[in-house]
Structures are given as C-alpha cells and as structure tokens.
Design a protein around this motif. Structure first.
Motif, short mmCIF file in Angstrom:
data_model
loop_
_atom_site.label_atom_id
_atom_site.label_comp_id
_atom_site.label_asym_id
_atom_site.label_seq_id
_atom_site.Cartn_x
_atom_site.Cartn_y
_atom_site.Cartn_z
N LYS A 20 -1.00 -5.89 10.16
CA LYS A 20 -1.57 -7.00 9.40
C LYS A 20 -3.09 -6.94 9.40
N LYS A 21 -3.68 -6.65 10.56
CA LYS A 21 -5.14 -6.56 10.66
C LYS A 21 -5.67 -5.43 9.78
N LEU A 22 -5.05 -4.27 9.84
CA LEU A 22 -5.49 -3.14 9.03
C LEU A 22 -5.36 -3.46 7.54
N GLY A 23 -4.23 -4.05 7.16
CA GLY A 23 -4.00 -4.38 5.76
C GLY A 23 -4.96 -5.43 5.23
N ARG A 24 -5.48 -6.24 6.12
CA ARG A 24 -6.39 -7.32 5.73
C ARG A 24 -7.85 -6.89 5.78
N ASP A 25 -8.21 -6.09 6.80
CA ASP A 25 -9.63 -5.87 7.09
C ASP A 25 -10.15 -4.45 6.89
N ASP A 26 -9.30 -3.46 6.82
CA ASP A 26 -9.76 -2.08 6.82
C ASP A 26 -9.63 -1.45 5.43
N GLU A 27 -10.77 -1.20 4.79
CA GLU A 27 -10.76 -0.64 3.44
C GLU A 27 -10.17 0.77 3.39
N GLY A 28 -10.40 1.55 4.43
CA GLY A 28 -9.84 2.90 4.48
C GLY A 28 -8.32 2.87 4.48
N TYR A 29 -7.76 1.99 5.30
CA TYR A 29 -6.31 1.87 5.40
C TYR A 29 -5.73 1.35 4.09
N THR A 30 -6.32 0.31 3.52
CA THR A 30 -5.79 -0.24 2.27
C THR A 30 -5.97 0.74 1.11
N GLY A 31 -7.01 1.56 1.16
CA GLY A 31 -7.18 2.58 0.14
C GLY A 31 -6.05 3.60 0.18
N LEU A 32 -5.70 4.03 1.39
CA LEU A 32 -4.58 4.97 1.54
C LEU A 32 -3.27 4.33 1.07
N GLU A 33 -3.11 3.07 1.42
CA GLU A 33 -1.91 2.34 1.00
C GLU A 33 -1.82 2.27 -0.52
N GLY A 34 -2.95 2.04 -1.18
CA GLY A 34 -2.98 2.00 -2.64
C GLY A 34 -2.63 3.34 -3.27
N GLU A 35 -3.16 4.42 -2.69
CA GLU A 35 -2.83 5.76 -3.18
C GLU A 35 -1.34 6.04 -3.05
N MET A 36 -0.76 5.61 -1.94
CA MET A 36 0.67 5.82 -1.73
C MET A 36 1.49 5.05 -2.76
N GLU A 37 1.10 3.83 -3.03
CA GLU A 37 1.83 3.02 -4.02
C GLU A 37 1.78 3.66 -5.40
N LYS A 38 0.63 4.24 -5.77
CA LYS A 38 0.52 4.93 -7.05
C LYS A 38 1.49 6.11 -7.12
N LEU A 39 1.56 6.87 -6.02
CA LEU A 39 2.47 8.02 -5.99
C LEU A 39 3.93 7.56 -6.10
N ILE A 40 4.27 6.47 -5.44
CA ILE A 40 5.64 5.96 -5.49
C ILE A 40 6.01 5.54 -6.90
N LYS A 41 5.06 4.89 -7.60
CA LYS A 41 5.33 4.46 -8.99
C LYS A 41 5.47 5.65 -9.92
N GLU A 42 4.62 6.66 -9.71
CA GLU A 42 4.62 7.81 -10.61
C GLU A 42 5.78 8.77 -10.35
N TYR A 43 6.22 8.84 -9.09
CA TYR A 43 7.27 9.79 -8.71
C TYR A 43 8.41 9.03 -8.01
N PRO A 44 9.43 8.62 -8.75
CA PRO A 44 10.56 7.88 -8.17
C PRO A 44 11.27 8.65 -7.04
N LEU A 45 11.11 9.96 -7.03
CA LEU A 45 11.68 10.79 -5.97
C LEU A 45 11.21 10.30 -4.60
#
Length: 110
Positions: A20-45
């Motif tokens: 929760k702390k990382l998701g709220r306060d750490d831009e590096g962590y949330t940036g990685l999370e955002g990149e992962m979400e993009k990959l999941i949307k683009e590649y259903p695999l």
C-alpha cells in the motif's frame, strides 16, 4: 499478561502495508505497475498466465518478448518490496521493544 503473536498474520500485515505504501508514495514502483498493466492489456496471454489458465502453443515472438518484459518488471517491483522490508525491520524491532517495555515510552521514531 502474555500476548500471543501470530507470525503469519504479522508478515501478511507487514507485506500488505508495504504494498500500500509503495502504491501510494513511490513513483518508481507505480511506474513499473503502470507498464505492467499496459502489457497485460496489449497481450492477453499475460493475463492468462497470471490467472493460471492454459496457454495455447504457438505464441508469437512478440508475445514471448512481452512476457519476458512483464517478468522483468515484476522482478523490479519485488526489489522495491524487499528494500522496504529491509528498512522497515529496524523500525519494527524498536517499536516492539517500546511496546514490551524494554525501551522507555518517551522514545520517538520520526
């Protein structure tokens, strides 16, 4: 009075609060999370792999590379979590010592 400590619950609470702390306060962590979400949307695999669903043979080279990138991002996110555990350890130890009375009650942690 002796308080029973449930280590499984403590570790779950610690891990959950770190996420929760990382998701709220750490831009590096949330940036990685955002990149992962993009990959999941683009590649259903990737979504199928995460959910434990069977994946058909014949994945394209692009899909394989996307899965590799996803795993790299996941590893990088885990590094953030492990770093938080490391730095949190001393703080939890001191708080426990204060709680059980081994350190004075006027002890503050910033």
């Amino acid at each position: 009075m002796t308080e029973e400590i449930h280590m499984d619950e403590f570790f779950f609470f610690t891990y959950d609060s770190i996420l929760k702390k990382l998701g709220r306060d750490d831009e590096g962590y949330t940036g990685l999370e955002g990149e992962m979400e993009k990959l999941i949307k683009e590649y259903p695999l990737i979504k199928n792999l995460r959910e434990g669903k069977p994946v058909n043979d014949g994945a394209t080279q692009e899909e394989v590379e996307a899965v590799q990138k996803y795993m790299e991002l996941k590893f990088d996110m885990q590094t953030y979590v492990e770093r938080e555990h490391y730095f949190r350890g001393y703080r939890d130890c001191i708080l426990f010592l204060v709680h059980c009375g081994a350190l004075g009650t006027n002890f503050e942690i910033g």
